[in-house]
Design a protein around this motif. Structure first.
Motif, PDB file in Angstrom:
ATOM      1  N   SER A 160       0.840  -1.196   0.000  1.00  0.00           N
ATOM      2  CA  SER A 160       0.000   0.000   0.000  1.00  0.00           C
ATOM      3  C   SER A 160       0.874   1.244   0.000  1.00  0.00           C
ATOM      4  N   ASP A 161       0.391   2.292  -0.650  1.00  0.00           N
ATOM      5  CA  ASP A 161       1.118   3.563  -0.602  1.00  0.00           C
ATOM      6  C   ASP A 161       0.471   4.510   0.399  1.00  0.00           C
ATOM      7  N   ARG A 162      -0.452   3.987   1.220  1.00  0.00           N
ATOM      8  CA  ARG A 162      -1.120   4.794   2.243  1.00  0.00           C
ATOM      9  C   ARG A 162      -0.721   4.282   3.622  1.00  0.00           C
ATOM     10  N   SER A 180      -6.736   6.309   6.928  1.00  0.00           N
ATOM     11  CA  SER A 180      -5.507   6.126   6.165  1.00  0.00           C
ATOM     12  C   SER A 180      -5.170   7.462   5.518  1.00  0.00           C
ATOM     13  N   SER A 181      -3.911   7.608   5.173  1.00  0.00           N
ATOM     14  CA  SER A 181      -3.499   8.866   4.541  1.00  0.00           C
ATOM     15  C   SER A 181      -2.375   8.613   3.557  1.00  0.00           C
ATOM     16  N   GLY A 182      -2.209   9.575   2.667  1.00  0.00           N
ATOM     17  CA  GLY A 182      -1.056   9.562   1.788  1.00  0.00           C
ATOM     18  C   GLY A 182       0.111  10.188   2.527  1.00  0.00           C
ATOM     19  N   ILE A 183       1.228  10.275   1.858  1.00  0.00           N
ATOM     20  CA  ILE A 183       2.395  10.895   2.471  1.00  0.00           C
ATOM     21  C   ILE A 183       3.021  11.848   1.466  1.00  0.00           C
ATOM     22  N   GLU A 184       3.533  12.961   1.989  1.00  0.00           N
ATOM     23  CA  GLU A 184       4.130  13.992   1.145  1.00  0.00           C
ATOM     24  C   GLU A 184       5.480  14.369   1.739  1.00  0.00           C
ATOM     25  N   TYR A 185       6.487  14.455   0.882  1.00  0.00           N
ATOM     26  CA  TYR A 185       7.815  14.877   1.303  1.00  0.00           C
ATOM     27  C   TYR A 185       7.974  16.361   1.017  1.00  0.00           C
ATOM     28  N   ARG A 186       8.339  17.136   2.031  1.00  0.00           N
ATOM     29  CA  ARG A 186       8.594  18.567   1.870  1.00  0.00           C
ATOM     30  C   ARG A 186      10.095  18.798   1.998  1.00  0.00           C
ATOM     31  N   ALA A 187      10.746  18.942   0.847  1.00  0.00           N
ATOM     32  CA  ALA A 187      12.208  19.031   0.800  1.00  0.00           C
ATOM     33  C   ALA A 187      12.740  20.198   1.619  1.00  0.00           C
ATOM     34  N   GLU A 188      12.023  21.337   1.609  1.00  0.00           N
ATOM     35  CA  GLU A 188      12.514  22.516   2.333  1.00  0.00           C
ATOM     36  C   GLU A 188      12.593  22.285   3.836  1.00  0.00           C
ATOM     37  N   GLU A 189      11.805  21.334   4.350  1.00  0.00           N
ATOM     38  CA  GLU A 189      11.827  21.000   5.779  1.00  0.00           C
ATOM     39  C   GLU A 189      12.508  19.663   6.040  1.00  0.00           C
ATOM     40  N   SER A 190      12.855  18.933   4.973  1.00  0.00           N
ATOM     41  CA  SER A 190      13.359  17.558   5.085  1.00  0.00           C
ATOM     42  C   SER A 190      12.419  16.728   5.950  1.00  0.00           C
ATOM     43  N   THR A 225      21.899  12.418  10.321  1.00  0.00           N
ATOM     44  CA  THR A 225      22.526  11.132  10.024  1.00  0.00           C
ATOM     45  C   THR A 225      21.823  10.401   8.888  1.00  0.00           C
ATOM     46  N   ASP A 226      20.546  10.752   8.622  1.00  0.00           N
ATOM     47  CA  ASP A 226      19.818  10.113   7.530  1.00  0.00           C
ATOM     48  C   ASP A 226      20.326  10.577   6.171  1.00  0.00           C
ATOM     49  N   VAL A 227      20.476  11.865   6.041  1.00  0.00           N
ATOM     50  CA  VAL A 227      20.862  12.453   4.761  1.00  0.00           C
ATOM     51  C   VAL A 227      21.757  13.647   5.043  1.00  0.00           C
ATOM     52  N   LYS A 228      22.842  13.755   4.307  1.00  0.00           N
ATOM     53  CA  LYS A 228      23.749  14.892   4.497  1.00  0.00           C
ATOM     54  C   LYS A 228      23.075  16.189   4.089  1.00  0.00           C
ATOM     55  N   LYS A 229      23.636  17.306   4.536  1.00  0.00           N
ATOM     56  CA  LYS A 229      23.047  18.613   4.226  1.00  0.00           C
ATOM     57  C   LYS A 229      22.779  18.800   2.740  1.00  0.00           C
ATOM     58  N   ALA A 230      23.665  18.339   1.912  1.00  0.00           N
ATOM     59  CA  ALA A 230      23.506  18.516   0.460  1.00  0.00           C
ATOM     60  C   ALA A 230      22.276  17.797  -0.063  1.00  0.00           C
ATOM     61  N   ALA A 231      21.796  16.810   0.657  1.00  0.00           N
ATOM     62  CA  ALA A 231      20.654  16.027   0.199  1.00  0.00           C
ATOM     63  C   ALA A 231      19.326  16.626   0.639  1.00  0.00           C
ATOM     64  N   ALA A 232      19.340  17.767   1.290  1.00  0.00           N
ATOM     65  CA  ALA A 232      18.103  18.356   1.810  1.00  0.00           C
ATOM     66  C   ALA A 232      17.102  18.699   0.714  1.00  0.00           C
ATOM     67  N   LYS A 233      17.553  18.889  -0.485  1.00  0.00           N
ATOM     68  CA  LYS A 233      16.666  19.254  -1.585  1.00  0.00           C
ATOM     69  C   LYS A 233      16.365  18.080  -2.509  1.00  0.00           C
ATOM     70  N   LEU A 234      16.575  16.861  -2.033  1.00  0.00           N
ATOM     71  CA  LEU A 234      16.298  15.683  -2.848  1.00  0.00           C
ATOM     72  C   LEU A 234      14.809  15.533  -3.107  1.00  0.00           C
ATOM     73  N   LEU A 235      14.498  14.835  -4.183  1.00  0.00           N
ATOM     74  CA  LEU A 235      13.109  14.602  -4.554  1.00  0.00           C
ATOM     75  C   LEU A 235      12.706  13.182  -4.179  1.00  0.00           C
ATOM     76  N   LEU A 236      11.455  13.023  -3.826  1.00  0.00           N
ATOM     77  CA  LEU A 236      10.921  11.702  -3.515  1.00  0.00           C
ATOM     78  C   LEU A 236      10.834  10.916  -4.815  1.00  0.00           C
ATOM     79  N   GLN A 237      11.521   9.768  -4.877  1.00  0.00           N
ATOM     80  CA  GLN A 237      11.494   8.940  -6.081  1.00  0.00           C
ATOM     81  C   GLN A 237      10.603   7.718  -5.913  1.00  0.00           C
ATOM     82  N   ASP A 238      10.533   7.180  -4.705  1.00  0.00           N
ATOM     83  CA  ASP A 238       9.736   5.983  -4.483  1.00  0.00           C
ATOM     84  C   ASP A 238       9.314   5.924  -3.022  1.00  0.00           C
ATOM     85  N   LEU A 239       8.139   5.369  -2.806  1.00  0.00           N
ATOM     86  CA  LEU A 239       7.616   5.167  -1.459  1.00  0.00           C
ATOM     87  C   LEU A 239       6.870   3.849  -1.483  1.00  0.00           C
TER      88      LEU A 239
END
Length: 185
Positions: A70-72, A99-109, A157-171
């Motif tokens: 499920s993606d929810r 149930s809910s969907g999920i959204e990644y907000r890159a500006e807030e990581s 520790t999850d993602v380095k500072k440079a990765a803060a603007k990454l895009l969600l590719q898969d969930l």
């Protein structure tokens, strides 16, 4: 001397192209368990708000269920309800499953639960004529509650500072964990 400067410039350009190509193919995978998400949701509780002047909803004790394939995100929460009936306030308790969907907000990581759907609402003793108002109040309350706090915020520790603007590719939900893949491409 001119040839050396051109060679150095070319080397810098090639290195930059190579680095860019490497970063474009690089992905980061983060795994979140039900308890990770539940712990984050608990931080915004208890949540209480009045809707439509007559219904006060209070949420507490969340529980999260990740379903394979499920993606929810499935979740439940204990509901306290104060309902103005004529001159007095009546109190009721129950549960809501949603149930809910999920959204990644890159500006807030950060990841937020979005578009909640109420799947089951059980609040015993509410007079039938008030059920539509109660359902609307709980739906609005769940939406407001989910917007008030991220379900998960990436740690340094999850993602380095440079990765803060990454895009969600898969969930996806896999083996009882939410798997999130972030990348630049």
């Amino acid at each position: 001397m001119k040839k050396i400067a051109i060679a150095c410039g070319l080397a810098v350009v090639l290195a930059a192209i190579g680095l860019g190509a490497y970063l474009m193919t690089r992905t980061y995978e983060i795994r979140m368990t039900e308890s990770d998400i539940q712990g984050s949701l608990e931080k915004a509780l208890p949540f209480e708000k009045t809707y439509f002047i007559v219904a006060t909803v209070k949420f507490d004790e969340p529980r999260v269920k990740l379903q394979q394939g499920s993606d929810r995100i499935g979740f439940g929460i204990r509901v306290g309800l104060g309902l103005k009936l004529k001159e007095k306030i009546a109190s009721f308790e129950g549960t809501v499953d949603a149930s809910s969907g999920i959204e990644y907000r890159a500006e807030e990581s950060a990841f937020y639960l979005i578009d909640p759907l109420l799947e089951d609402l059980k609040i015993d003793g509410v007079p039938k004529k008030y059920l539509p108002v109660v359902k609307k109040a709980v739906q609005k309350g769940v939406s407001t509650y989910l917007q008030s706090r991220p379900a998960y915020t990436l740690k340094a520790t999850d993602v380095k500072k440079a990765a803060a603007k990454l895009l969600l590719q898969d969930l996806r939900i896999e083996d009882g964990e939410m798997v999130i893949v972030l990348g630049l491409s």
